[in-house]
Write an enzyme that holds these catalytic residues in place. Structure first.
Site, PDB file in Angstrom:
ATOM      1  N   ARG A  87      -2.896   1.273   2.573  1.00 53.31           N
ATOM      2  CA  ARG A  87      -3.509   0.314   1.654  1.00 53.31           C
ATOM      3  C   ARG A  87      -2.607  -0.905   1.531  1.00 53.31           C
ATOM      4  NH1 ARG A  87      -5.689  -1.808  -2.789  1.00 53.31           N
ATOM      5  NH2 ARG A  87      -4.479  -1.792  -4.716  1.00 53.31           N
ATOM      6  N   GLU A 179      -2.429  -0.485 -10.495  1.00 54.78           N
ATOM      7  CA  GLU A 179      -3.522  -0.887  -9.607  1.00 54.78           C
ATOM      8  C   GLU A 179      -4.641   0.128  -9.776  1.00 54.78           C
ATOM      9  OE1 GLU A 179      -3.266   2.126  -7.679  1.00 54.78           O
ATOM     10  OE2 GLU A 179      -3.256   1.069  -5.774  1.00 54.78           O
ATOM     11  N   ASP A 204       0.077 -10.155 -10.509  1.00 53.69           N
ATOM     12  CA  ASP A 204       0.209 -10.591 -11.895  1.00 53.69           C
ATOM     13  C   ASP A 204       1.290  -9.756 -12.574  1.00 53.69           C
ATOM     14  OD1 ASP A 204      -2.296  -8.859 -11.405  1.00 53.69           O
ATOM     15  OD2 ASP A 204      -1.823  -8.378 -13.484  1.00 53.69           O
TER      16      ASP A 204
END
Ligand code: HPA
Length: 236
Positions: A87, A179, A204
């Site tokens: 990922r 996440e 962020d």
């Protein structure tokens, strides 16, 4: 062809980079890979197969969150016999000293989702990256002088949670970021004995409120992508 992927048998490489944002998947395929060919556009969830320094690699969008990721990971593993899923995503940092653009390798993940429990039928199993792949990526990072943070991440079902301060305990425990996908990827990989790892760019910082724009999120992270691809090239 599977339910959500239009690829024919053999169209998808053994190793697939997965990105929540399908436009990011397309961006990687068209700017970093060579001779990339699109094998999926169903639901706009782009999938491409191309080459990096001669190594055949696919890149697939998964959408955001555990349920959507689980659909694509399931079909890639079970219908296309994919052996390695990496990922390449983004996360919100929950440590003050993590800056926008920093890279995180998720050595483990924990979650508030029930999907993993359903997959393991209630059995508790480790939810961790493939150690060999993680160690090799860290070695490559050291060779290329790319700074990476290695640690645990929290995979949440809710981006907008009513408790805005729910991070405190995890910040104190040294969890790096939040996440919405890695825990289910690692759980599925463990159950199916395939290799998985997550590399995240800090998009962020939840503690400071700093955030990248959507355009920057889509385009950035080239260093991280190259780190992963260079690692893959060094493996075989
Ligand atoms: N929360 C959850 N998932 C995320 C975030 C976040 O702040 N940033 C990027 N993915």
């Amino acid at each position: 062809m599977s339910l959500h992927l239009a690829a024919k048998p053999g169209d998808i490489a053994d190793t697939v980079l997965i990105a929540g944002d399908p436009l990011r998947a397309r961006h990687i395929a068209t700017t970093v890979l060579e001779k990339s060919v699109c094998y999926n556009e169903i639901r706009g969830m782009f999938g491409f197969t191309g080459f990096y320094k001669g190594k055949r690699i696919s890149v697939q969008g998964t959408g955001m969150g555990i349920p959507s990721t689980a659909i694509y990971a399931h079909e890639l593993i079970n219908e296309y016999d994919v052996k390695r899923l990496i990922r390449v995503g983004t996360c919100g940092a929950i440590q003050k000293d993590l800056s926008l653009g920093d890279l995180i390798l998720a050595e483990s993940a924990f979650t508030d989702s029930n999907a993993g429990n359903m997959l393991t039928k209630g059995k508790i199993i480790p939810v961790a990256a493939d150690y060999d792949l993680l160690a090799k990526t860290m070695l490559t990072a050291a060779k290329l002088a790319v700074p990476v943070h290695v640690g645990s991440v929290f995979s949440t079902d809710l981006f907008y949670h009513p408790d805005r301060d729910r991070w405190k305990t995890w910040t104190e425990r040294g969890v790096l970021g939040v996440e919405m996908e890695t825990s289910v990827l690692y759980t599925m990989a463990a159950l199916k004995k395939v290799s998985a790892m997550t590399l995240l760019v800090v998009s962020d910082n939840i503690l400071s409120g700093a955030a990248l724009s959507a355009v920057d999120r889509e385009k950035m992270g080239r260093t991280g992508i190259e780190l992963v691809l260079e690692t893959l090239v060094s493996i075989e």
